[in-house]
Scaffold this active site. Structure first.
Site, PDB file in Angstrom:
ATOM      1  N   SER A 332     -29.838  91.444 -32.603  1.00 38.11           N
ATOM      2  CA  SER A 332     -30.408  92.751 -32.984  1.00 38.11           C
ATOM      3  C   SER A 332     -30.277  92.975 -34.484  1.00 38.11           C
ATOM      4  CB  SER A 332     -29.669  93.876 -32.261  1.00 38.11           C
ATOM      5  OG  SER A 332     -29.898  93.782 -30.890  1.00 38.11           O
ATOM      6  N   GLY A 404     -39.067  90.664 -27.276  1.00 40.86           N
ATOM      7  CA  GLY A 404     -39.439  92.061 -27.029  1.00 40.86           C
ATOM      8  C   GLY A 404     -38.988  92.948 -28.176  1.00 40.86           C
ATOM      9  N   ARG A 432     -44.439  92.134 -20.602  1.00 42.05           N
ATOM     10  CA  ARG A 432     -43.473  93.236 -20.751  1.00 42.05           C
ATOM     11  C   ARG A 432     -44.147  94.540 -21.175  1.00 42.05           C
ATOM     12  NH1 ARG A 432     -38.223  91.048 -23.579  1.00 42.05           N
ATOM     13  NH2 ARG A 432     -37.463  93.017 -22.757  1.00 42.05           N
ATOM     14  N   ASP A 625     -27.574  93.812 -21.852  1.00 40.74           N
ATOM     15  CA  ASP A 625     -27.951  92.392 -21.886  1.00 40.74           C
ATOM     16  C   ASP A 625     -26.924  91.493 -21.206  1.00 40.74           C
ATOM     17  OD1 ASP A 625     -30.272  92.949 -23.250  1.00 40.74           O
ATOM     18  OD2 ASP A 625     -29.378  92.661 -25.223  1.00 40.74           O
ATOM     19  N   ARG A 656     -34.220  90.626 -14.100  1.00 38.90           N
ATOM     20  CA  ARG A 656     -32.877  90.021 -14.058  1.00 38.90           C
ATOM     21  C   ARG A 656     -32.101  90.330 -12.783  1.00 38.90           C
ATOM     22  NH1 ARG A 656     -31.365  90.488 -20.498  1.00 38.90           N
ATOM     23  NH2 ARG A 656     -32.434  88.535 -21.022  1.00 38.90           N
ATOM     24  N   ARG A 697     -30.713  84.314 -20.840  1.00 40.16           N
ATOM     25  CA  ARG A 697     -29.410  84.811 -20.363  1.00 40.16           C
ATOM     26  C   ARG A 697     -29.133  84.425 -18.913  1.00 40.16           C
ATOM     27  NH1 ARG A 697     -27.947  87.431 -24.918  1.00 40.16           N
ATOM     28  NH2 ARG A 697     -29.483  88.814 -25.881  1.00 40.16           N
TER      29      ARG A 697
END
Ligand code: S3P
Length: 744
Positions: A332, A404, A432, A625, A656, A697
């Site tokens: 980020s 994203g 997305r 996350d 997820r 992830r």
């Protein structure tokens, strides 16, 4: 040749190759040696070449004329210089069977189509122009090499009318010779080749000629260094062939040449005017593009996703977790450091930048908008800020890969520019939701078009006047908040955003670090448009989201003792620490300090038995996350873990919740999926085959799971781990995980 031919692999009975040069000879030899055709007839207008091909075992039979060669052939390959195509076709026209597949190997495709039309009055469904992109400066039959096409591309340019069976067989022939077959329209082929092959050859011929022309004895070449040699290697290519190519591909070459001449003139002017900034901008953008290209060629990166390679993680059960490591920089903050650095006045220096595909996509997008960025070199960058109104229109759509964050933050930042932009991404990003940013931006006066269902690509119209709004975020999203604050820099008046729960506040902190006033009161952040950003020094700490994999790895592995250095501990990001501690994890923080406005600490993790918990609602956005790997912790804990209020997880890089539940099931773990969360009872983990759905992830979470699995785990589709955690596999092995990777 030894052994019996395998008839099932023979795609054609009789292949006629017209033209026994390097390409024709190599194809004949490759097709014969791989037994892709039963019989190869060769013809060259110079009988000595045909004879040599026969003597070298390149062909089965030599023909005395083109017409004799093609009689009864079911595949005819024209491998003559492109300008000779038409006359050769005339020679063989009467003997060519209507059932034969007719193809060629020339470097220009419209010229082949035109020649076929001139001779046969049209293009039959069995004519398929082709072009192997594999040559060398060598020419002639003696240079034939059956491996010439191995791992090279072959472009075929079929059209809507092409016979599918003929196309399939021709594709199989080329792939049987080791080539990778691509298909595209004729015009596209000619345009691409003009830019990537024909223009460089022209420049190489011209440069060598210019230098040689100045010096009759060619003395000057004695002083030429490696750069000259590398750059001009292709000027040793066959002049006849290249003359023909330029004449055959005239229009596309002229367009590419005009474009290049314009750019060269701009560089000339920059040198004349001592404009070092322009030189830096062009050179650094070119260097980045070249580096990217080298990576593409060596199959590492960005493009891992674009080249569709399936990277597999293979994990042996067990292993240990010990050592002292630093994970890569925060994703980020890395995105934001580039964005604000580019818009600032002056040079911003960044350390600890994440060289992952996501933040590199942001970096490339700013280069595409005219910002000079030096590096990255081991996480160090120098960004030559252009000021808040200094971006330039990019030449094409900005490709943001899997990110994203990049797309949502860019949408705000670009809504206020003077020029139009288009934002695109990979297959996952294209699914997305973007209405969450497009809707409030439209309220601010932006003009944004999305694809159906509010999905990417986004088309953002420039030159719109934005005005500040107040916006109550319907979902707790740092990306939406940041998007609006960035748009607010360009809006008239005040833009304020209120969030339903605290989300990561790196944008607010970093804006302040760049001297831009951000007012924060409770859940609301405000900015006023029209301010200035001043370059800053940024130290990006290690990403707590990447550290999370090792926090869980050590927590679930008996005997583990691991220290993670310099981890970002921003209070809006520490949900994973709070949740793990509530589960009984043994984490010890030390060396706590604040660096560049962001808290940082070292974390020691030792094994401790975990227990299941109900995850407090306020921790969900703070650990958003980290849930994939927290689900692994939950499986390894005693008792039940309950997650609710996490519907956002369904619109991340993958769904997820579902993808983790499916992966766990594949490893013998049953869970209960709910609309907004999951219920996981602690239980033994088996092994199995897991599909990560290209979600970085998920892939890393199952790598961690192997530490407590009773059988091997194989995770599919792991290339995107490079988006956030380059070097994950090496680091995981270093601490004692039993992981290896394999390309398939
Ligand atoms: C991010 C915000 C979060 C997070 C993402 C990075 C950011 O997304 O999941 O990985 O840098 O602002 P949302 O804002 O969609 O929750």
């Amino acid at each position: 040749m030894t052994g019996q031919p395998n008839p099932s692999s023979q795609l054609f009975e009789r292949m006629a190759v017209i033209g026994m040069g390097l390409i024709g000879g190599s194809l004949a030899q490759a097709a014969r040696s791989h037994r892709l055709v039963r019989h190869v007839v060769g013809y060259d207008r110079r009988p000595s070449e045909t004879e040599q091909a026969l003597a070298l075992g390149i062909i089965d039979e030599g023909a005395a004329s083109a017409a004799d060669a093609v009689a009864n052939a079911d595949l005819v390959v024209i491998a003559v210089p492109v300008r000779a195509t038409e006359s050769v076709l005339r020679e063989l026209a009467n003997k060519l069977s209507p059932q034969a597949v007719l193809t060629d190997v020339g470097s220009t495709k419209q010229s082949f189509v035109t020649a076929v039309e001139a001779v046969f009055g049209g293009l039959s469904s069995r004519v398929i122009p082709g072009h192997p992109i594999a040559g060398s400066e060598k020419s002639g039959i003696a240079a034939s090499d059956p491996a010439l096409f191995s791992r090279h591309k072959v472009i075929l340019t079929p059209d809507d009318n092409t016979d599918p069976d003929a196309l399939t067989r021709l594709c199989s022939l080329w792939s049987g010779c080791g080539a990778k077959v691509l298909q595209m329209p004729v015009a596209r082929h000619d345009e691409i080749l003009a830019a990537t092959s024909h223009l460089p050859h022209l420049i190489a011929f011209s440069l060598v000629d210019t230098l040689a022309g100045e010096d009759d004895n060619k003395e000057i070449f004695r002083y030429a260094a490696g750069g000259f040699r590398d750059f001009t290697r292709i000027a040793a290519s066959d002049p006849v062939m290249w003359r023909d190519i330029f004449l055959a591909n005239r229009d596309s070459v002229l367009a590419a040449l005009d474009h290049f001449s314009g750019d060269l003139q701009r560089l000339r002017l920059a040198i004349e005017q001592s404009d070092g900034d322009t030189l830096m901008r062009v050179f650094s953008r070119a260097k980045a593009a070249r580096d990217h290209f080298s990576k593409m060629l060596s199959g590492q990166a960005y493009v891992t996703t674009m080249t569709q390679k399936n990277l597999i993680f293979r994990l042996q059960p067990g292993g240990q977790v010990r050592g002292d490591i630093r994970v890569p920089g925060d994703k980020s903050m890395s995105h934001r450091s580039i964005m604000l650095g580019a818009l600032a006045e002056g040079i911003t220096e960044v350390e600890g930048f994440l060289e992952g595909e996501d933040s590199l996509a942001t970096l490339q997008a700013f280069r595409d908008m005219g910002v000079t960025i030096e590096g990255p070199e081991r996480g160090y960058l120098r960004i030559h800020g252009v000021g808040i109104h200094g971006l330039q229109a990019p030449r094409g759509p900005l490709y943001l890969g899997n990110s994203g964050t990049a797309m949502r933050l860019f949408s705000g930042l670009l809504a206020g520019q003077a020029f139009d932009t288009e934002l695109t991404g990979d297959a996952s990003l294209t699914k997305r939701p973007m209405a969450r940013v497009a809707d409030p931006l439209r309220q601010m006066g932006a003009e944004i078009e999305t694809a159906e269902g509010g999905r990417p690509p986004l088309k953002i119209r420039g030159g719109r006047k934005l005005h500040g709004i107040h916006y109550n975020l319907p979902v707790a999203s740092a990306q939406v908040k940041s998007c609006l604050l960035l748009a607010g820099l360009y809006a008239e008046g005040e833009t304020s955003v209120t969030e339903p729960a605290p989300t990561r506040d790196h944008t607010e902190r970093m804006l302040s670090g760049f001297g831009y006033r951000v007012q924060r009161e409770g859940a609301t952040a405000r900015v006023r448009g029209g301010g200035v950003l001043t370059a800053a020094k940024i130290d990006v700490p290690a990403d707590i989201s990447s550290a999370a994999f090792f926090l869980v790895a050590a927590s679930i592995t008996p005997g583990a003792d691991l220290t993670l250095r310099h981890v970002g501990m921003n209070p809006t990001r520490v949900g994973v620490i709070n949740i793990l501690q509530a589960m009984g994890a043994k984490l010890t923080l030390s060396n706590e300090r604040v660096i560049g406005g962001e808290p940082v600490a070292d974390i020691r993790v030792q094994y401790a038995p975990l227990k299941g918990i109900t995850i407090p609602a306020d921790q969900v956005p703070l650990a958003i996350d980290e849930f994939p790997v927290l689900f692994i912790a939950a499986v390894c804990a005693e008792g039940q873990t309950v997650l609710t209020g996490a519907e956002e997880l369904r619109v991340k890089e993958s769904d997820r919740i579902q993808v983790m539940a499916d992966g766990l099931e594949a490893c013998g773990v049953s869970t209960r999926v709910t609309a907004d969360g999951i219920i996981i009872d602690g239980q033994p983990l088996g092994g199995g085959l897991v599909d990560s759905h290209g979600d970085h992830r998920i892939a890393m979470a199952f790598a961690v799971a192997s530490l407590r699995a009773s059988a091997p785990i194989e995770v599919q589709d792991c290339a995107n781990v490079a988006t956030s955690f380059p070097g994950f596999v090496a680091l995981a092995r270093k601490v004692g995980m039993q992981i290896s990777e394999e390309h398939s």
